[in-house]
Design a protein around this motif. Structure first.
Motif, PDB file in Angstrom:
ATOM      1  N   LYS A  29       0.832  -1.191   0.000  1.00  0.00           N
ATOM      2  CA  LYS A  29       0.000   0.000   0.000  1.00  0.00           C
ATOM      3  C   LYS A  29       0.881   1.262   0.000  1.00  0.00           C
ATOM      4  CE  LYS A  29      -3.816   2.367   1.041  1.00  0.00           C
ATOM      5  NZ  LYS A  29      -4.919   2.500   0.115  1.00  0.00           N
ATOM      6  N   GLU A  48      -1.854  -3.777   2.946  1.00  0.00           N
ATOM      7  CA  GLU A  48      -3.279  -3.663   3.203  1.00  0.00           C
ATOM      8  C   GLU A  48      -3.942  -4.993   2.906  1.00  0.00           C
ATOM      9  OE1 GLU A  48      -6.275  -0.047   2.560  1.00  0.00           O
ATOM     10  OE2 GLU A  48      -5.907  -1.191   0.743  1.00  0.00           O
ATOM     11  N   LYS A  50      -7.905  -6.663   3.503  1.00  0.00           N
ATOM     12  CA  LYS A  50      -9.289  -6.494   3.975  1.00  0.00           C
ATOM     13  C   LYS A  50      -9.451  -5.171   4.730  1.00  0.00           C
ATOM     14  CE  LYS A  50     -10.249 -11.384   4.102  1.00  0.00           C
ATOM     15  NZ  LYS A  50      -9.549 -12.442   4.814  1.00  0.00           N
ATOM     16  N   LYS A  51      -9.014  -4.090   4.091  1.00  0.00           N
ATOM     17  CA  LYS A  51      -9.185  -2.735   4.628  1.00  0.00           C
ATOM     18  C   LYS A  51      -8.358  -2.466   5.882  1.00  0.00           C
ATOM     19  CE  LYS A  51     -12.339  -1.306   1.691  1.00  0.00           C
ATOM     20  NZ  LYS A  51     -12.220  -0.157   0.857  1.00  0.00           N
ATOM     21  N   LYS A  52      -7.602  -3.462   6.352  1.00  0.00           N
ATOM     22  CA  LYS A  52      -6.759  -3.229   7.521  1.00  0.00           C
ATOM     23  C   LYS A  52      -5.324  -3.046   7.057  1.00  0.00           C
ATOM     24  CE  LYS A  52      -8.747  -5.045  11.701  1.00  0.00           C
ATOM     25  NZ  LYS A  52      -8.924  -6.245  12.504  1.00  0.00           N
TER      26      LYS A  52
END
Lengths: 419, 415
Positions: A29, A48, A50-52
């Motif tokens: 990311k 990154e 799953k959005k974490k």
């Protein structure tokens, strides 16, 4: 962490990072950058999944290239992580920022960031400010390149070296150049050589061809002998001879000595007779001896010349010569004395040179080893050393700048890696 | 601060807001208002009040961003949303504004023809003059010229008064909303709003404020500048509608373009009112032909990170100057080519503008609420309801306009 050549950040984004089992830790990311010497370096990867977001320290990165990025640690060991505003991230903080000139004028934007392997680190080596960078970000660099090729053109590369950019602060809103943009295009020959050494050979040659022959002649000797050779062999004959003609004879001779015989002869034939003769003389000597180091551009006057006349002559001759501090006194080509510019200026103008010259001379012969020449120059604190043959005739001089390269073998081109 | 120095500060800051809002009434805007007045009389006047409010809400936010960041809108979009988004937005905007520029040159050509002047002389002449103004002039000179031109819009107020409307009826129509369930009525209502709030204005306003270098402590004056501009521009729209409504509507004269309005006015409102209307149309067109290419040059250069600004020379800001030059030259040329597909270009341009507007407004709102960028100047919570509300309504209306423009056109193409 193995070394890699050069990579662009945009090529790495969204790439999956695999752990030793081959499981995906997340996708690239961003990159955390910290200060480093000489260039800022990547200290961690932000992933990154799953959005974490997760942080993968640089020490834990295994393979790092544009096909594979791997981690040495397994997924449970990577902690969720939210980057703060205080740290510097390449994508968040450097991408797309305005680059302003030293005087504050907007010049370009950061289209991409270049990373380069240096020892075990990935360093930020430059920013792509050209069309190529935009096309790469849009994912159509290769297509565009083919399109340009169809038109018979090449896509220009436009990278500003990081050394020209002022140190970064967190929360920055723009980047500033350390020197005026104008000057980047009027670089010092040594910096030009630096650029040529740092791009691929093809690009280096393309860059070289665009230089003014005078600049090219000064930049070429700064490159490694191999690179010098390939450039001269690659560029067209007329341009090559123009460049060689403008080089110092000793440097030109070194270069020609490295070339294939036919090629060297062809070049010698195409340059002006006078220059060719100087080079030819120097070529006769071994490269690591005084004869190979020396230049035959020096200032020599007869002993009966008055200081006044000598200074007038000097004003004309000094344009041509590499080293002008010493004036050699020569009678029928035989070296009989030496004086300095300082002495000439300080003495009465009507005196002949023979009155002020120093006759206790330190000289070397053409086959003296370069090591000995260096030691002699260093011992007597000289700026240049005359080279005489066994009859005492002055053949040339070895100047201090040629000696420095021998004394400090790591300092000049040898330090520059070529890719 | 003494009263005089306060006035001086005020005068040095006003400009961008008034100019941006005025040019809103470019050739396309005047056409819309004239058609609306001739077709429905005073009935559409009330739409101007909510339109003005929406315009002020949007322009104020954009102006605030310009003052606080010192950057243009496309600067901010590029820095926060990356290359891809910016790149495609810029291409669509370029095409859209190209169409708008053509419309303005066409308006200039039409108004010149009312006075019997050949467009083959006047279009190149006009193009050359506005090119000279920006490429050779400084920001201050350009601003003064534009401000004076903005004042010339008051000609519409005069021609409105000359048409001797029934003021009582005018006032009542302006305050009491009326509607007709007719597709043409709905379309004109939306068109009035659509022509008032356009994508390029947001870019131009923010860039010119950034170029002017207005400081945060003077933001209040800038806000006033925006409000004055928005009110002024809609007062003018008001009088254009009134003029056409008073003179043309009772006689049932339908018009399709602003030029017809000017000509049709003569028998009912007199030669002077007609001439005044035409002069104002010429003025509006030429003003649009300056500012729309200027806005385009600004945002393309900002997005790509090149130097931009009227104060710069060709050498300092080559890309900026060349984009401006090329847009003017090509648009002027196209207007002169007989049978060039101008109408299709203009329809396409308004469609693209309609598609873009939601994106531009949403980006502007997200940016103005970004604390990293705006700090304490970000939108207050309450204000956000108003601005999001406005943006949502605008998006719905624009979408409706898009559908309505697209469908009859397709029908025509099929039929």
């Amino acid at each position: 962490m193995p070394l890699f050549g050069e990579l662009f950040v945009s090529e790495l984004l969204k790439m999956p990072v695999l752990d030793p089992k081959g499981d995906e830790l997340g996708k690239v990311k961003d990159f955390v950058v910290i200060k480093g010497d000489p260039l800022p370096r990547v200290s961690a990867l932000i992933l990154e999944e799953k959005k974490k977001r997760y942080c993968l320290e640089w020490e834990n990165v295994g393979i790092f290239n544009k096909r594979i990025i791997s981690s040495k640690v397994y997924s449970p060991r990577v902690e969720p992580y939210e980057p703060s505003d205080e740290i510097l991230l390449i994508v968040r903080d450097i991408f797309d920022k305005q680059i302003v000139d030293a005087d504050g004028a907007k010049v370009v934007r950061v289209n991409d960031v270049q990373l380069e392997g240096l020892r075990n680190d990935a360093c930020v080596s430059g920013v792509d400010v050209g069309v190529r960078g935009i096309l790469r970000r849009l994912g159509i660099e290769n297509k565009s390149e083919r399109f340009y090729e169809m038109l018979g053109k090449t896509l220009p590369r436009n990278i500003i070296r990081w050394s020209f950019i002022q140190p970064l602060e967190p929360r920055l809103s723009k980047l500033s150049l350390t020197i005026p943009r104008q000057m980047i295009s009027e670089l010092h020959p040594a910096d030009i050589a630096d650029i040529i050494s740092n791009v691929t050979q093809e690009q280096g040659i393309a860059f070289f061809k665009g230089l003014d022959p005078d600049v090219a002649a000064e930049a070429l000797p700064e490159l490694s002998p191999d690179l010098q050779k390939s450039i001269i062999e690659d560029i067209d004959k007329d341009y090559a001879s123009e460049v060689v003609e403008r080089m110092e004879p000793d440097e030109a001779a070194d270069l020609l000595a490295d070339l294939e015989k036919d090629k060297a002869k062809e070049l010698l034939d195409s340059i002006e007779d006078e220059d060719a003769q100087d080079i030819q003389e120097l070529l006769a000597h071994e490269e690591d001896e005084a004869g190979g180091l020396m230049t035959n551009e020096f200032i020599a006057y007869p002993p009966e010349l008055t200081i006044h006349d000598a200074i007038e002559k000097f004003k004309v001759d000094a344009h041509e010569a590499e080293s002008v501090y010493y004036i050699y006194i020569v009678e029928n080509e035989k070296l009989i004395g030496i004086t300095t510019l300082k002495d000439m200026i300080l003495h009465a103008p009507d005196l002949p040179l023979s009155e002020i010259m120093e006759t206790k001379l330190k000289t070397v012969s053409p086959d003296t080893n370069q090591r000995v020449v260096a030691e002699t120059i260093s011992k007597y604190n000289l700026l240049a050393m005359p080279v005489v043959d066994d009859k005492g005739d002055l053949l040339g001089i070895v100047t201090i700048d040629d000696i420095v390269d021998i004394l400090l073998p790591q300092s000049s081109w040898k330090k520059r890696r070529s890719v | 601060m003494s009263r005089w120095s306060r006035l001086l500060v005020f005068l040095s800051i006003i400009g961008p807001g008034i100019i941006t809002a005025s040019i809103d009434n470019d050739a396309g805007g005047i056409t819309t208002y004239s058609v609306a007045g001739a077709r429905y009389g005073y009935m559409l006047l009330w739409t101007l009040i909510p339109t003005t409010v929406a315009l002020i809400v949007i322009q104020e936010m954009v102006a605030r961003m310009g003052v606080v960041t010192g950057k243009g809108l496309s600067d901010l979009i590029r820095e926060n949303y990356g290359v891809k988004t910016t790149f495609f937005m810029m291409i669509v905007l370029l095409v859209a504004n190209f169409g708008t520029t053509i419309a303005n040159f066409a308006g200039w050509a039409a108004s010149m023809e009312i006075f019997g002047l050949s467009k083959y002389v006047m279009v190149p002449f006009g193009a050359f003059m506005i090119w000279l103004l920006v490429t050779r002039g400084s920001y201050r000179i350009v601003e003064i010229v534009l401000l004076i031109a903005s004042m010339l819009y008051f000609g519409y107020v005069i021609s409105g008064v000359m048409s001797e409307p029934d003021w009582g009826e005018v006032l009542q129509s302006a305050l009491v909303p009326k509607a007709k369930l007719e597709s043409e009525f709905i379309m004109l209502t939306i068109a009035i709003i659509g022509t008032t709030i356009t994508p390029w204005m947001q870019f131009y306003l923010q860039s010119s404020i950034a170029e002017k270098g207005i400081k945060k402590e003077n933001y209040k004056v800038s806000k006033l500048d925006v409000i004055i501009g928005c009110v002024m521009t809609d007062v003018i729209s008001f009088f254009i509608i009134v003029t056409c409504a008073t003179t043309l509507y009772p006689h049932g004269i339908r018009i399709n373009e602003a030029k017809e309005a000017a000509i049709s006015l003569a028998p009912f409102a007199g030669q002077y009112a007609s001439a005044l209307f035409a002069v104002c149309l010429a003025n509006a067109s030429i003003l649009g032909a300056i500012v729309v290419p200027l806005a385009t040059a600004y945002y393309i250069c900002e997005a790509l990170g090149w130097e931009a600004g009227v104060n710069k020379t060709f050498k300092e800001a080559p890309q900026f100057m060349w984009i401006y030059t090329a847009l003017i030259a090509i648009s002027a040329l196209l207007v002169l080519i007989p049978n060039a597909p101008l109408v299709i270009l203009m329809v396409m341009s308004s469609l693209l503008n309609g598609i873009l507007l939601p994106f531009v407004l949403v980006f502007a709102l997200l940016l103005v609420n970004n604390e990293r960028i705006m700090g304490k100047y970000k939108n207050p919570k309450g204000y956000n309801y108003i601005s999001w509300g406005t943006v949502v309504v605008l998006i719905i209306l624009t979408a409706a306009l898009l559908v309505m423009t697209l469908v009859p056109d397709m029908n025509k193409l099929i039929g």
